[in-house]
Design a protein around this motif. Structure first.
Motif, PDB file in Angstrom:
ATOM      1  N   ASP A 178      -3.892  76.958 -13.685  1.00  0.00           N
ATOM      2  CA  ASP A 178      -2.936  76.665 -14.858  1.00  0.00           C
ATOM      3  C   ASP A 178      -2.092  76.446 -14.594  1.00  0.00           C
ATOM      4  O   ASP A 178      -1.409  75.842 -15.416  1.00  0.00           O
ATOM      5  CB  ASP A 178      -3.840  77.373 -15.837  1.00  0.00           C
ATOM      6  N   ASP A 179      -1.619  76.093 -13.322  1.00  0.00           N
ATOM      7  CA  ASP A 179      -0.282  76.139 -13.637  1.00  0.00           C
ATOM      8  C   ASP A 179      -0.138  74.426 -13.474  1.00  0.00           C
ATOM      9  O   ASP A 179      -0.762  73.966 -12.649  1.00  0.00           O
ATOM     10  CB  ASP A 179       0.083  76.662 -12.161  1.00  0.00           C
ATOM     11  N   LEU A 180       1.578  74.228 -14.346  1.00  0.00           N
ATOM     12  CA  LEU A 180       1.833  73.259 -13.777  1.00  0.00           C
ATOM     13  C   LEU A 180       3.551  72.576 -12.923  1.00  0.00           C
ATOM     14  O   LEU A 180       3.731  74.024 -13.217  1.00  0.00           O
ATOM     15  CB  LEU A 180       2.334  72.462 -15.383  1.00  0.00           C
ATOM     16  N   VAL A 181       2.930  71.986 -12.096  1.00  0.00           N
ATOM     17  CA  VAL A 181       3.991  71.681 -11.142  1.00  0.00           C
ATOM     18  C   VAL A 181       5.149  70.248 -11.527  1.00  0.00           C
ATOM     19  O   VAL A 181       4.269  68.930 -11.879  1.00  0.00           O
ATOM     20  CB  VAL A 181       3.367  71.970  -9.891  1.00  0.00           C
ATOM     21  N   LYS A 182       5.794  70.070 -11.106  1.00  0.00           N
ATOM     22  CA  LYS A 182       6.967  69.240 -11.412  1.00  0.00           C
ATOM     23  C   LYS A 182       7.346  68.724 -10.096  1.00  0.00           C
ATOM     24  O   LYS A 182       8.283  69.735  -9.458  1.00  0.00           O
ATOM     25  CB  LYS A 182       7.240  69.034 -12.576  1.00  0.00           C
ATOM     26  N   VAL A 183       7.674  68.075  -9.853  1.00  0.00           N
ATOM     27  CA  VAL A 183       8.075  67.732  -8.236  1.00  0.00           C
ATOM     28  C   VAL A 183       9.125  66.222  -8.873  1.00  0.00           C
ATOM     29  O   VAL A 183       8.423  65.618  -9.020  1.00  0.00           O
ATOM     30  CB  VAL A 183       6.903  67.310  -7.365  1.00  0.00           C
ATOM     31  N   PHE A 184      10.489  66.287  -8.262  1.00  0.00           N
ATOM     32  CA  PHE A 184      11.552  65.549  -8.322  1.00  0.00           C
ATOM     33  C   PHE A 184      11.831  65.195  -6.782  1.00  0.00           C
ATOM     34  O   PHE A 184      12.068  66.111  -5.732  1.00  0.00           O
ATOM     35  CB  PHE A 184      12.628  65.931  -8.788  1.00  0.00           C
ATOM     36  N   ASP A 185      12.111  63.823  -6.521  1.00  0.00           N
ATOM     37  CA  ASP A 185      11.801  63.650  -5.695  1.00  0.00           C
ATOM     38  C   ASP A 185      13.863  62.746  -5.392  1.00  0.00           C
ATOM     39  O   ASP A 185      14.021  62.150  -6.087  1.00  0.00           O
ATOM     40  CB  ASP A 185      11.630  63.132  -4.580  1.00  0.00           C
ATOM     41  N   HIS A 186      15.069  63.364  -4.479  1.00  0.00           N
ATOM     42  CA  HIS A 186      16.053  62.741  -4.855  1.00  0.00           C
ATOM     43  C   HIS A 186      16.779  61.528  -4.032  1.00  0.00           C
ATOM     44  O   HIS A 186      16.072  61.551  -2.034  1.00  0.00           O
ATOM     45  CB  HIS A 186      16.841  63.888  -4.493  1.00  0.00           C
ATOM     46  N   PHE A 187      16.367  60.651  -3.905  1.00  0.00           N
ATOM     47  CA  PHE A 187      16.851  59.531  -2.493  1.00  0.00           C
ATOM     48  C   PHE A 187      17.911  58.824  -2.855  1.00  0.00           C
ATOM     49  O   PHE A 187      18.938  59.053  -4.209  1.00  0.00           O
ATOM     50  CB  PHE A 187      16.207  58.170  -3.031  1.00  0.00           C
ATOM     51  N   LYS A 188      18.899  58.991  -1.835  1.00  0.00           N
ATOM     52  CA  LYS A 188      20.177  57.990  -1.749  1.00  0.00           C
ATOM     53  C   LYS A 188      19.912  56.437  -1.655  1.00  0.00           C
ATOM     54  O   LYS A 188      20.876  56.755   0.014  1.00  0.00           O
ATOM     55  CB  LYS A 188      21.781  58.703  -2.152  1.00  0.00           C
ATOM     56  N   PRO A 189      19.369  55.294  -1.250  1.00  0.00           N
ATOM     57  CA  PRO A 189      19.292  54.412  -0.249  1.00  0.00           C
ATOM     58  C   PRO A 189      21.258  53.891  -0.201  1.00  0.00           C
ATOM     59  O   PRO A 189      21.670  53.415  -1.882  1.00  0.00           O
ATOM     60  CB  PRO A 189      18.489  53.566  -0.626  1.00  0.00           C
ATOM     61  N   GLY A 190      20.866  53.393   0.457  1.00  0.00           N
ATOM     62  CA  GLY A 190      22.508  52.510   0.445  1.00  0.00           C
ATOM     63  C   GLY A 190      22.450  51.036   1.491  1.00  0.00           C
ATOM     64  O   GLY A 190      21.195  50.739   1.369  1.00  0.00           O
ATOM     65  N   VAL A 191      23.277  50.200   1.634  1.00  0.00           N
ATOM     66  CA  VAL A 191      23.157  49.273   2.412  1.00  0.00           C
ATOM     67  C   VAL A 191      22.535  48.624   3.289  1.00  0.00           C
ATOM     68  O   VAL A 191      21.838  48.360   3.376  1.00  0.00           O
ATOM     69  CB  VAL A 191      24.967  48.395   2.689  1.00  0.00           C
ATOM     70  N   PRO A 192      22.515  49.634   4.448  1.00  0.00           N
ATOM     71  CA  PRO A 192      21.508  49.828   5.140  1.00  0.00           C
ATOM     72  C   PRO A 192      20.608  49.641   4.959  1.00  0.00           C
ATOM     73  O   PRO A 192      19.246  48.752   5.745  1.00  0.00           O
ATOM     74  CB  PRO A 192      22.203  51.034   6.593  1.00  0.00           C
ATOM     75  N   GLU A 193      19.598  50.884   4.034  1.00  0.00           N
ATOM     76  CA  GLU A 193      18.494  50.436   3.792  1.00  0.00           C
ATOM     77  C   GLU A 193      17.992  49.640   2.900  1.00  0.00           C
ATOM     78  O   GLU A 193      16.805  48.729   3.654  1.00  0.00           O
ATOM     79  CB  GLU A 193      18.410  51.475   3.059  1.00  0.00           C
ATOM     80  N   PHE A 194      18.409  49.204   2.206  1.00  0.00           N
ATOM     81  CA  PHE A 194      18.238  47.631   1.758  1.00  0.00           C
ATOM     82  C   PHE A 194      18.109  46.273   1.975  1.00  0.00           C
ATOM     83  O   PHE A 194      17.300  45.778   2.497  1.00  0.00           O
ATOM     84  CB  PHE A 194      19.369  47.196   0.231  1.00  0.00           C
ATOM     85  N   ALA A 195      19.274  47.039   3.483  1.00  0.00           N
ATOM     86  CA  ALA A 195      19.445  45.407   4.431  1.00  0.00           C
ATOM     87  C   ALA A 195      18.674  45.604   5.503  1.00  0.00           C
ATOM     88  O   ALA A 195      18.578  44.498   6.075  1.00  0.00           O
ATOM     89  CB  ALA A 195      21.037  45.347   4.825  1.00  0.00           C
TER      90      ALA A 195
END
Length: 555
Positions: free
Chosen positions: A358-375
């Motif tokens: 009966d518990d509600l669990v909320k999960v937040f993931d934090h990302f910080k992609p930069g230029v190398p990740e998109f490139a």
């Protein structure tokens, strides 16, 4: 009947319920009618020192003591323990190192689970203590021992490890206490059908551990009786033990996985090759996994030519299979999104937070992609322009561009965003990062093959250099630079033995010192140039204004 107290030392890490376990033991002794006492010594922190609990039980019923009271000790005496119970393998070894156990007296019940220490985590290479060495220590300094993964049992039963420890103690028969008294102590005196959910989970963990330990104890006692009977029969017949050529040791049969695509590899290689094949098939598909085996066969062919009799157990191919699989499955934003959006990860989070139905669990993931990740996902031409733009920003004193993101993976929108990004793995082979990684991998594999052709030992050292590639970001780039420097300047030394020795020292230096000073000193000592220093931007920061000055200005 034994006229001295039965002594037990319990070692539990922070948050594992060691205090509750001690209360259960004392309460079970009271319910059974035995006098008992418990003391505790708190640890410094969760992993720098466990909290130890010392329990003594006098194995004579209180009603038979005629008003007399036994005198208990407040602290354990090294070498005088009847049993040592621990929830973590290294902590067990630490207590053994303190001299707490005795090979003639102490029974050891320990979990095989590990919680890595700070020193183990800080190592650039694999800093984990070898569990085989820890188990060897347990065997050498215990009268008898039982080892199983208590944390896994606790997770399976939805409880904490203290309940599993209690079941292990009860199942071992250390104390003359019936099982029902242990269970009554866990329930807190209420009937079984009225016990709350927490007590029910603790009882499940208790029962599972009790079954594991008691069955093993029964089997051990049976084997001991059989061996004693055989020894007596042998003495009566006048035969020497082992006269039939059997020394009594069981032959261990190792089951080696044989996944599709790795047939034809020798048995020592199949273990890592099969795991690597499955990993890469999951990472990028069957064709990418087939590329892994083709690369591995090149190394195997070179090693077979250098060592036709396989005197070294195909160690070069085995090491290459290990590090090649890890390198080919390099981490990028697509891989991270895939792993974070899997159902297995959601289930693991629910287990870790011990969420109820009966518990509600909320999960937040934090990302910080930069230029190398998109490139990384763009073709080389576009990626170079994007990276050059970011470098100009950094050279101008600005921070590297990045996009902080907070995604609620418990929501449909958040999960859809991750699955969309994970589905982009089809674009990965067209990206600049993929092309660069494959080029670097081929460079290393060529070094392994060419080194093996010159001498088996040299090829083995070059194969071990695959462990230089680890982590992500600057750590990963530094590992590649170190590997290239080793291949370009040490692997080409004219004397094979000198090259082998130089590479071994350089690899050890690179893994021991992330600043690279030890590696540079090793390179110079073997006649190679130092690594070129990389320019770092200088940022000028405004001196912060003291709060007093700001208040004066406002006034």
């Amino acid at each position: 009947m034994k006229a001295t107290p039965i002594t037990l030392l319990v070692c539990a890490l922070g948050g594992e319920g060691g205090g509750v376990l001690t209360e259960w033991l004392v309460e079970a002794a009271r319910l059974a009618g035995f006098p008992a006492q418990a003391t505790s010594i708190p640890g410094v922190a969760q992993r720098t020192g466990a909290t130890t609990y010392y329990i003594e039980l006098f194995p004579v019923l209180q009603s038979q003591l005629c008003g007399r009271q036994p005198v208990f000790s407040l602290s354990p005496v090294p070498g005088a323990l009847d049993a040592l119970v621990s929830s973590e393998l290294l902590e067990t070894a630490r207590q053994i190192g303190n001299g707490m156990t005795s090979p003639e007296r102490t029974r050891v019940l320990t979990s095989s689970a590990r919680l890595l220490t700070t020193q183990e985590r800080m190592q650039m290479s694999d800093g984990r203590r070898d569990p085989a060495e820890l188990l060897k220590l347990v065997r050498a300094f215990s009268r008898e021992h039982q080892v199983f993964d208590m944390n896994a049992v606790a997770r399976e039963c939805g409880t904490v490890v203290s309940a599993v420890l209690l079941g292990a103690i009860a199942g071992s028969g250390l104390f003359p206490i019936e099982r029902r008294f242990y269970e009554e102590a866990v329930r807190g005196g209420v009937p079984h059908e009225k016990a709350n959910a927490s007590a029910q989970a603790s009882l499940r963990g208790f029962a599972k551990a009790f079954e594991i330990v008691s069955q093993r104890q029964t089997q051990a006692d049976f084997v001991s009786q059989v061996l004693k009977a055989q020894a007596m029969d042998s003495r009566l017949r006048g035969n020497d033990a082992g006269a039939d050529g059997n020394d009594g040791r069981a032959t261990a049969l190792s089951v080696i996985p044989a996944e599709a695509g790795i047939h034809g590899f020798p048995p020592p290689v199949r273990e890592f090759a099969s795991l690597g094949y499955v990993r890469l098939a999951d990472y990028q598909g069957r064709s990418y996994a087939d590329l892994y085996t083709r690369r591995l066969r090149q190394v195997l062919d070179a090693e077979t030519a250098a060592d036709p009799q396989a005197a070294n157990g195909h160690a070069i191919t085995r090491e290459t299979a290990r590090w090649l699989a890890l390198w080919m499955a390099f981490d990028d934003i697509v891989r991270v999104a895939d792993l974070k959006s899997r159902a297995s990860r959601h289930d693991r989070v629910l287990r870790e937070v011990k969420a109820g139905e009966d518990d509600l669990v909320k999960v937040f993931d934090h990302f910080k992609p930069g230029v190398p990740e998109f490139a990384a996902l763009l073709p080389s031409s576009l990626a170079q322009k994007l990276v050059a733009w970011d470098r100009r920003r950094i050279a101008a004193g600005k921070e590297p561009w990045a996009m902080p993101l907070k995604i609620g993976t418990h929501t449909a929108a958040g999960m859809l965003a991750l699955r969309t990004l994970a589905a982009m793995k089809a674009l990965r082979p067209r990206g600049s990062r993929f092309a660069f990684e494959q080029k670097m991998i081929e460079r290393w594999l060529d070094g392994v093959v060419q080194g093996t052709k010159r001498g088996w030992a040299l090829g083995h050292e070059v194969a071990h250099c695959g462990r230089l590639i680890k982590g992500y970001g600057a750590t990963n780039e530094r590992g590649k630079d170190n590997l290239l420097h080793v291949l370009d300047h040490l692997a080409v030394l004219p004397e094979t033995e000198a090259a082998t020795h130089a590479i071994a020292e350089a690899r050890a230096a690179a893994l021991a010192d992330d600043a690279g000073q030890a590696l540079d000193a090793t390179l110079v000592r073997h006649g190679a140039p130092k690594r070129e220093p990389k320019p770092q931007p200088i940022r000028f920061m405004r001196r912060p204004v003291p709060r007093e000055s700001m208040d004066e200005r406002r006034a």
